[in-house]
Design an enzyme around this catalytic site. Sequence first.
Site, PDB file in Angstrom:
ATOM      1  N   ARG A 239      18.349  -7.904  14.001  1.00  0.00           N
ATOM      2  CA  ARG A 239      18.653  -8.227  15.395  1.00  0.00           C
ATOM      3  C   ARG A 239      17.608  -9.203  15.922  1.00  0.00           C
ATOM      4  O   ARG A 239      16.467  -9.194  15.476  1.00  0.00           O
ATOM      5  CB  ARG A 239      18.677  -6.952  16.250  1.00  0.00           C
ATOM      6  CG  ARG A 239      17.318  -6.329  16.461  1.00  0.00           C
ATOM      7  CD  ARG A 239      17.390  -4.962  17.104  1.00  0.00           C
ATOM      8  NE  ARG A 239      18.196  -4.924  18.312  1.00  0.00           N
ATOM      9  CZ  ARG A 239      17.808  -5.365  19.498  1.00  0.00           C
ATOM     10  NH1 ARG A 239      16.606  -5.905  19.655  1.00  0.00           N
ATOM     11  NH2 ARG A 239      18.607  -5.260  20.554  1.00  0.00           N
TER      12      ARG A 239
ATOM     13  N   ASP B 183       0.800  -1.231   0.000  1.00  0.00           N
ATOM     14  CA  ASP B 183       0.000   0.000   0.000  1.00  0.00           C
ATOM     15  C   ASP B 183       0.832   1.280   0.000  1.00  0.00           C
ATOM     16  O   ASP B 183       1.999   1.286   0.372  1.00  0.00           O
ATOM     17  CB  ASP B 183      -0.983   0.003   1.171  1.00  0.00           C
ATOM     18  CG  ASP B 183      -0.281  -0.145   2.522  1.00  0.00           C
ATOM     19  OD1 ASP B 183       0.710  -0.887   2.608  1.00  0.00           O
ATOM     20  OD2 ASP B 183      -0.720   0.505   3.493  1.00  0.00           O
TER      21      ASP B 183
ATOM     22  N   HIS C 287       7.913   8.538   4.431  1.00  0.00           N
ATOM     23  CA  HIS C 287       6.677   9.339   4.554  1.00  0.00           C
ATOM     24  C   HIS C 287       6.914  10.817   4.196  1.00  0.00           C
ATOM     25  O   HIS C 287       6.027  11.637   4.402  1.00  0.00           O
ATOM     26  CB  HIS C 287       6.036   9.229   5.955  1.00  0.00           C
ATOM     27  CG  HIS C 287       5.554   7.837   6.253  1.00  0.00           C
ATOM     28  ND1 HIS C 287       4.546   7.574   7.169  1.00  0.00           N
ATOM     29  CD2 HIS C 287       5.914   6.625   5.774  1.00  0.00           C
ATOM     30  CE1 HIS C 287       4.337   6.271   7.236  1.00  0.00           C
ATOM     31  NE2 HIS C 287       5.167   5.672   6.396  1.00  0.00           N
TER      32      HIS C 287
ATOM     33  N   GLU D 283      -0.726  -2.044   5.053  1.00  0.00           N
ATOM     34  CA  GLU D 283       0.156  -2.013   6.231  1.00  0.00           C
ATOM     35  C   GLU D 283       0.048  -0.671   6.952  1.00  0.00           C
ATOM     36  O   GLU D 283       0.035  -0.610   8.169  1.00  0.00           O
ATOM     37  CB  GLU D 283       1.611  -2.270   5.817  1.00  0.00           C
ATOM     38  CG  GLU D 283       2.576  -2.417   6.993  1.00  0.00           C
ATOM     39  CD  GLU D 283       2.958  -1.107   7.648  1.00  0.00           C
ATOM     40  OE1 GLU D 283       3.001  -1.062   8.901  1.00  0.00           O
ATOM     41  OE2 GLU D 283       3.197  -0.123   6.949  1.00  0.00           O
ATOM     42  N   GLU D 284      -0.012   0.407   6.161  1.00  0.00           N
ATOM     43  CA  GLU D 284      -0.017   1.750   6.772  1.00  0.00           C
ATOM     44  C   GLU D 284      -1.266   1.942   7.616  1.00  0.00           C
ATOM     45  O   GLU D 284      -1.214   2.537   8.690  1.00  0.00           O
ATOM     46  CB  GLU D 284       0.039   2.832   5.692  1.00  0.00           C
ATOM     47  CG  GLU D 284       1.299   2.807   4.821  1.00  0.00           C
ATOM     48  CD  GLU D 284       2.546   3.255   5.561  1.00  0.00           C
ATOM     49  OE1 GLU D 284       2.435   3.661   6.735  1.00  0.00           O
ATOM     50  OE2 GLU D 284       3.634   3.181   4.960  1.00  0.00           O
TER      51      GLU D 284
HETATM   52 NI    NI Z   1       6.452   1.102   5.486  1.00  0.00          NI
END
Ligand code: NI
Length: 408
Positions: free
Chosen positions: A191, A93, A378, A151-152
């Site tokens: 990690r 997205d 962003h 996802e956002e």
């Molecule tokens: Ni992202």
Amino acid sequence: MVSTFPSLNTIDLSRIRLTIRNLQPQLVEWRRRLHQKPELGFQEKLTSAFIAEKLQEWGIEHQTGIAQTGIVAIIKGKKTGSQKVLAIRADMDALPIQELNEVPYKSQHDGLMHACGHDGHTAIALGTAYYLQQHRHNFSGTVKVIFQPAEESPGGAKPMIAAGVLKNPDVDAIIGLHLWNNLPLGAIGVRPGALMAAVECFDCTIFGKGGHGAMPHQTVDSVVVAAQVVNALQTIVSRNVNPIDSAVVTVGELHAGTKRNVIPDTARMSATVRYFNPELTGFFQEKIQQVISGVCQSAGAKYDLKYWSLYPAVINDVGMAELVRSIAEEVVETPLGVVPECQTMGAEDMSFFLQEVPGCYFFLGSANPSKDLAYPHHHPRFDFDETALGMGVEMFVRCVEKYLGGAD
Ligand code: NI
């Protein structure tokens, strides 16, 4: 212009790398095509149609329409041995941002932009599927490539899991990556344990009693109460959370009043809460409610609090993180390029997958200041060095071949 790998002249062009190097022009083409047609969460219709078209063209078994626009591709290895199932997850997205880059592949959708690199994630996952389909003789078991919507916002991982993407065949482990402009091209952040934070949110309205700015004794000043609440909330992280644990409480919105000499009835605030340690789940909600309630009570104000949890923390499995770390060393060709100090208070709904199966999410360095490709995620001028696309495919392919090595 198509990029080349950063250290081509010094590397041994191994089988995998040579093949992926030849794939690089396609990766760039797919990414740019996706970049021109950004779509918001659960509206990724053109994006998923493009993915399905490619999978169809390559003869890869897949299901579409999962959680609206999600796709799962299934590639079965031809080697004997392990029958494990490894999933690779990519998000698709874009964001409601007007692109300010002047590039030939600039967004053609007004007000929308791939400003986080999910266009790159989709291109990397497509390239990985293509490569694996051509090289099924190099692995056993099954690879599921998950193309996830939203996802956002508002989060596509959860509905995809609910729709059964981790079942039939059951997924044993999952990997995923984020192109990362906080790291330079050629570095990989990985990690064990917490990589990204849990995110919770709240909206609060303080109800005082309005009046004349010159006669505060006749009022309950919602502005003063709100200011005290904001200050008092800052003591939660500094005084109540173990200093070894990282956490953030940010009040990002505070609205009250219309005129300098009018004490307003109400004040509103909106905030975000971040932390790594899953043991803190529930703690902030309780403590924040306590603080707001206490401050309001002492001032004679009332309040309304809405608190909710968005995503849990991204927690990497120790074994899977070690697998990815060892591959990263091969891909960047120096242990120095593998960065364990890469934790961020940003959040990701990859966390829901990692709650279900062991896995590893990692950051693929993509900033290149010498090409002016270093704006943060962003930002309306976000872009990344496309050389990272091939590195992403190489990471995934090597992970598959190591995890699903099978017998020769
Ligand atoms: Ni992202």
